[in-house]
Design a protein around this motif. Structure first.
Motif, PDB file in Angstrom:
ATOM      1  N   SER A   1      -4.141  -8.797 -27.244  1.00 26.61           N
ATOM      2  CA  SER A   1      -3.473  -8.058 -26.116  1.00 26.61           C
ATOM      3  C   SER A   1      -1.786  -7.255 -26.825  1.00 26.61           C
ATOM      4  O   SER A   1      -0.762  -6.439 -26.685  1.00 26.61           O
ATOM      5  N   LEU A   2      -0.511  -8.745 -26.649  1.00 23.45           N
ATOM      6  CA  LEU A   2      -0.229  -8.544 -27.059  1.00 23.45           C
ATOM      7  C   LEU A   2       0.710  -8.144 -28.017  1.00 23.45           C
ATOM      8  O   LEU A   2       2.128  -7.075 -28.449  1.00 23.45           O
ATOM      9  N   ALA A   3      -0.145  -7.509 -29.249  1.00 23.57           N
ATOM     10  CA  ALA A   3       0.534  -6.954 -30.373  1.00 23.57           C
ATOM     11  C   ALA A   3      -0.172  -6.034 -30.335  1.00 23.57           C
ATOM     12  O   ALA A   3      -0.433  -4.896 -30.892  1.00 23.57           O
ATOM     13  N   GLY A   4      -1.005  -5.498 -29.667  1.00 25.99           N
ATOM     14  CA  GLY A   4      -1.995  -4.148 -29.352  1.00 25.99           C
ATOM     15  C   GLY A   4      -1.270  -2.854 -29.732  1.00 25.99           C
ATOM     16  O   GLY A   4      -1.347  -1.751 -30.288  1.00 25.99           O
ATOM     17  N   ALA A   5       0.416  -2.470 -28.800  1.00 24.23           N
ATOM     18  CA  ALA A   5       0.539  -1.382 -28.584  1.00 24.23           C
ATOM     19  C   ALA A   5       0.967  -1.259 -29.967  1.00 24.23           C
ATOM     20  O   ALA A   5       1.447   0.154 -30.730  1.00 24.23           O
ATOM     21  N   ALA A   6       1.755  -2.248 -31.064  1.00 31.76           N
ATOM     22  CA  ALA A   6       2.162  -1.826 -32.620  1.00 31.76           C
ATOM     23  C   ALA A   6       0.629  -1.165 -33.040  1.00 31.76           C
ATOM     24  O   ALA A   6       0.926  -0.275 -33.992  1.00 31.76           O
TER      25      ALA A   6
ATOM     26  N   GLY B   1      -7.536 -11.439 -34.218  1.00 38.48           N
ATOM     27  CA  GLY B   1      -7.545 -11.081 -35.815  1.00 38.48           C
ATOM     28  C   GLY B   1      -6.589 -10.294 -35.614  1.00 38.48           C
ATOM     29  O   GLY B   1      -5.216 -10.303 -34.760  1.00 38.48           O
ATOM     30  N   GLY B   2      -6.428  -9.597 -36.896  1.00 38.05           N
ATOM     31  CA  GLY B   2      -4.633  -8.744 -37.314  1.00 38.05           C
ATOM     32  C   GLY B   2      -4.104  -9.271 -37.575  1.00 38.05           C
ATOM     33  O   GLY B   2      -4.636 -10.507 -38.374  1.00 38.05           O
ATOM     34  N   LEU B   3      -2.296  -8.417 -38.236  1.00 37.67           N
ATOM     35  CA  LEU B   3      -1.974  -9.397 -38.962  1.00 37.67           C
ATOM     36  C   LEU B   3      -1.003 -10.701 -39.207  1.00 37.67           C
ATOM     37  O   LEU B   3      -0.560 -10.212 -37.626  1.00 37.67           O
ATOM     38  N   VAL B   4      -0.683 -11.511 -39.772  1.00 39.78           N
ATOM     39  CA  VAL B   4       0.062 -11.951 -39.320  1.00 39.78           C
ATOM     40  C   VAL B   4       1.198 -12.070 -40.410  1.00 39.78           C
ATOM     41  O   VAL B   4       1.328 -11.793 -41.858  1.00 39.78           O
ATOM     42  N   ALA B   5       2.983 -12.455 -40.185  1.00 44.61           N
ATOM     43  CA  ALA B   5       3.447 -11.711 -41.316  1.00 44.61           C
ATOM     44  C   ALA B   5       5.048 -12.383 -41.157  1.00 44.61           C
ATOM     45  O   ALA B   5       4.861 -13.021 -39.308  1.00 44.61           O
ATOM     46  N   GLU B   6       5.678 -12.375 -41.962  1.00 48.69           N
ATOM     47  CA  GLU B   6       6.947 -13.191 -41.034  1.00 48.69           C
ATOM     48  C   GLU B   6       7.360 -12.000 -40.148  1.00 48.69           C
ATOM     49  O   GLU B   6       8.120 -11.099 -40.537  1.00 48.69           O
ATOM     50  N   GLY B   7       8.063 -12.827 -39.271  1.00 48.10           N
ATOM     51  CA  GLY B   7       8.577 -12.009 -38.314  1.00 48.10           C
ATOM     52  C   GLY B   7       8.678 -11.738 -37.099  1.00 48.10           C
ATOM     53  O   GLY B   7       8.856 -11.415 -36.017  1.00 48.10           O
ATOM     54  N   GLY B   8       7.220 -11.340 -37.707  1.00 50.43           N
ATOM     55  CA  GLY B   8       6.219 -11.287 -36.577  1.00 50.43           C
ATOM     56  C   GLY B   8       5.741  -9.469 -37.374  1.00 50.43           C
ATOM     57  O   GLY B   8       5.921  -9.313 -38.090  1.00 50.43           O
ATOM     58  N   VAL B   9       4.576  -8.804 -36.315  1.00 56.63           N
ATOM     59  CA  VAL B   9       3.511  -7.435 -36.669  1.00 56.63           C
ATOM     60  C   VAL B   9       4.788  -6.249 -36.060  1.00 56.63           C
ATOM     61  O   VAL B   9       5.013  -5.833 -35.169  1.00 56.63           O
ATOM     62  N   THR B  10       4.901  -5.446 -37.394  1.00 60.00           N
ATOM     63  CA  THR B  10       5.452  -4.010 -37.005  1.00 60.00           C
ATOM     64  C   THR B  10       4.702  -3.223 -36.955  1.00 60.00           C
ATOM     65  O   THR B  10       3.441  -3.311 -37.935  1.00 60.00           O
ATOM     66  N   ALA B  11       5.113  -2.069 -36.128  1.00 63.98           N
ATOM     67  CA  ALA B  11       4.197  -0.585 -36.204  1.00 63.98           C
ATOM     68  C   ALA B  11       4.367  -0.593 -37.880  1.00 63.98           C
ATOM     69  O   ALA B  11       3.321   0.903 -38.408  1.00 63.98           O
TER      70      ALA B  11
END
Length: 369
Positions: free
Chosen positions: A127-132, A93-103
């Motif tokens: 996993s690729l968005a996990g760091a944020a 899951g996780g957020l979908v946002a314009e230009g990609g998700v930031t912290a």
């Protein structure tokens, strides 16, 4: 901050197209399948006391951007008791946002979720968005560690074959040619549905095999499998996702050998579920063929990242995925709980594992008498 729930579908789809990190399990179609397949009445369970409903949230983010959080709520008598993006076993899951998700985006979402009046709420990001998400998580968040394996397809399939795949992969694919495997690629909504039916057959075999390996009583393994209903999930998702669900299947002399179900959206492909005839797949090396075919197909369609799912560090599945050049990436699911559900779940899994171990020892002792 303005929040709209459920999120308007048109705006949700616009943001999916504008987010290079978005994956197939963040689409409205996936959420609809999740709601339809969970909490339903079955022959074994009868009417269940809960329902799963769309609780997606549209955020007006700082800086004039917008984002949608795919979120489902489990309700009892119409009252939400848990809200997750997504529940265990239903993907990223996780957020979908314009230009990609930031912290900063993640901080906004997590602060909102922490205030929700439910027993549990949480996010399972890719996993690729996990760091944020990890950087944004407050101290009170429960962190559940995972390790995923991801293949970078951006250099192209020819480069993967020549420079990235281990020799074992290339040799196995060449050896598989002598078996004249019948390999099929189907869209999820293909009216024939050959791969979907093969998955159901092979998955049933796997349940028995897993029970034997774990020392688990067969009745318990069947009960758990019936509750999860993976074949039913595959059939429902395939029909709903259409061309975004690719079902790869291999047959030898008319017998199903292996099936891989791949979900594609934008730059990402997810190896969602698979099933195989263990002995026949080892003999024919069909799994190597299905993986390389799915990589070649995804790369040709512009996919940059192929997510092969989660495996424990140092495990045999992780080593197998490394043959294809998969990099292991550690990330965390994040939860907020008013009751210690994660601790209780961990304890229950430990009890089940111990019971299976005792059952296996008793069976082994009985055979030795």
């Amino acid at each position: 901050m303005s929040i709209t729930s459920p999120a308007p579908r048109d705006e949700w789809r616009r943001l999916l197209a504008a987010d290079p990190q978005a994956v197939a399990t963040q689409t409205p179609e996936w959420l609809d399948c999740l709601c339809a397949r969970t909490g339903r009445e079955t022959k074994r369970s009868g009417a269940r006391p809960w329902k799963t409903v769309d609780a997606s949230r549209l955020y007006d983010l700082p800086g004039g951007r917008r984002g949608v959080l795919p979120l489902v709520a489990r309700t009892v008598a119409g009252v939400p008791v848990a809200e997750e993006s997504f529940p265990y076993g239903w993907g990223y899951g996780g957020l979908v946002a314009e230009g990609g998700v930031t912290a900063d985006d993640c901080r906004v979402v997590l602060a909102d979720l922490a205030r929700r009046p439910v027993v549990r709420t949480g996010v399972v990001p890719t996993s690729l968005a996990g760091a944020a998400w990890a950087d944004a998580a407050p101290e009170r968040a429960i962190r559940v560690p995972y390790t995923a394996q991801v293949v970078d397809l951006s250099p192209g399939y020819d480069h993967l074959w020549e420079k990235v795949f281990k020799r074992q992969v290339r040799n196995s694919v060449r050896k598989a040619e002598r078996f004249s495997l019948d390999v099929r690629r189907e869209r999820g909504d293909d009216p024939d549905g050959v791969g979907v039916r093969a998955f159901a057959e092979l998955y049933g075999q796997q349940v028995d095999r897993w029970a034997a390996q774990r020392g688990q009583p067969l009745w318990l393994a069947h009960r758990v499998a019936a509750a999860q209903d993976r074949p039913g999930q595959v059939a429902a998702v395939a029909a709903a996702m259409g061309e975004r669900c690719v079902v790869w299947s291999a047959f030898h002399e008319g017998r199903p050998v292996a099936v891989n179900v791949v979900l594609q959206h934008g730059r990402h492909a997810l190896g969602w579920l698979s099933a195989m005839d263990d002995a026949l797949s080892r003999e024919t090396l069909a799994t190597y063929v299905l993986h390389t075919r799915s990589f070649a197909d995804a790369a040709a369609e512009g996919v940059h990242w192929f997510h092969m799912g989660e495996s424990d560090p140092g495990s045999a599945p992780e080593r197998y995925k490394a043959y294809f050049g998969a990099a292991s990436i550690s990330y965390e699911a994040l939860r907020f709980e008013r009751l210690p559900l994660t601790r209780a779940d961990k304890g229950l899994r430990h009890v089940v594992a111990k019971a299976s171990e005792i059952h296996a020892r008793r069976r082994e002792a009985a055979r030795d008498r």
